[in-house]
Design a protein around this motif. Structure first.
Motif, PDB file in Angstrom:
ATOM      1  N   LYS A 264      50.707  45.214  31.358  1.00 51.74           N
ATOM      2  CA  LYS A 264      50.776  45.631  29.965  1.00 51.74           C
ATOM      3  C   LYS A 264      51.580  46.925  29.887  1.00 51.74           C
ATOM      4  O   LYS A 264      51.360  47.849  30.657  1.00 51.74           O
ATOM      5  N   THR A 265      52.542  46.962  28.961  1.00 49.03           N
ATOM      6  CA  THR A 265      53.363  48.152  28.726  1.00 49.03           C
ATOM      7  C   THR A 265      53.177  48.559  27.263  1.00 49.03           C
ATOM      8  O   THR A 265      52.542  47.825  26.494  1.00 49.03           O
TER       9      THR A 265
ATOM     10  N   ASP B 177      55.142  48.104  25.066  1.00 49.86           N
ATOM     11  CA  ASP B 177      55.786  47.041  24.293  1.00 49.86           C
ATOM     12  C   ASP B 177      55.170  45.670  24.528  1.00 49.86           C
ATOM     13  O   ASP B 177      55.775  44.654  24.207  1.00 49.86           O
ATOM     14  N   GLY B 178      53.973  45.623  25.109  1.00 51.37           N
ATOM     15  CA  GLY B 178      53.304  44.352  25.389  1.00 51.37           C
ATOM     16  C   GLY B 178      53.400  43.986  26.860  1.00 51.37           C
ATOM     17  O   GLY B 178      53.848  44.760  27.692  1.00 51.37           O
ATOM     18  N   ARG B 179      52.978  42.772  27.189  1.00 50.64           N
ATOM     19  CA  ARG B 179      53.018  42.318  28.577  1.00 50.64           C
ATOM     20  C   ARG B 179      54.464  42.079  28.991  1.00 50.64           C
ATOM     21  O   ARG B 179      55.231  41.453  28.270  1.00 50.64           O
ATOM     22  N   ARG B 180      54.802  42.587  30.172  1.00 48.08           N
ATOM     23  CA  ARG B 180      56.153  42.454  30.700  1.00 48.08           C
ATOM     24  C   ARG B 180      56.097  42.171  32.199  1.00 48.08           C
ATOM     25  O   ARG B 180      55.128  42.518  32.868  1.00 48.08           O
TER      26      ARG B 180
END
Length: 143
Positions: free
Chosen positions: A14-15, A17-20
């Motif tokens: 999780k970042t 900006d969402g899961r990456r």
């Protein structure tokens, strides 16, 4: 779970900006040197395998920096840095969210990494190569 891709590790995290998909690579230099390499547009084509030329009004990026990159020596694409604070920056390329870039401090040295959006996971080998290039440039800058 982390996988190895050459000398880089790959994981899903999780970042902001969402899961990456995250590609990381250990670097035996300071985090500030790695950050300098990541934000210096004069050397993007040296470490970014898909970037051959960068045009922007400023050498070092900041939040809101805009310009264009030439991808694979073929097409010019506009970019805008959407967030930039030590030690992470993100951008849109051709108005689409692209890779995030970051540096992390470690007890001995640092880490360089890329955050890849879910629809671009096939870009992981390119990012692993870019991590290795950033590490080499950072080592030369500290030599």
């Amino acid at each position: 779970m982390a996988l190895e891709l050459g000398t880089s590790s790959v994981s899903i995290e999780k970042t902001p900006d969402g899961r990456r998909l995250i590609v990381r690579h250990d670097v035996d230099t300071s985090v500030d040197t790695v950050w300098d390499v990541l934000t210096d547009t004069d050397c993007w084509s040296d470490w970014g395998p898909s970037v051959t030329t960068v045009e922007t009004d400023t050498r070092y990026i900041d939040d809101g920096t805009a310009g264009r990159v030439r991808a694979a020596g073929v097409v010019w694409l506009p970019f805008e840095v959407t967030a930039c604070a030590p030690y992470r920056w993100t951008w849109n390329v051709a108005r689409l969210p692209a890779t995030g870039h970051f540096a992390e401090e470690r007890a001995s040295g640092s880490v360089v990494g890329f955050e890849i959006p879910p629809l671009a996971t096939g870009y992981a080998p390119v990012c692993a190569r870019a991590c290795q290039h950033v590490a080499a440039i950072a080592r030369r800058r500290e030599a």
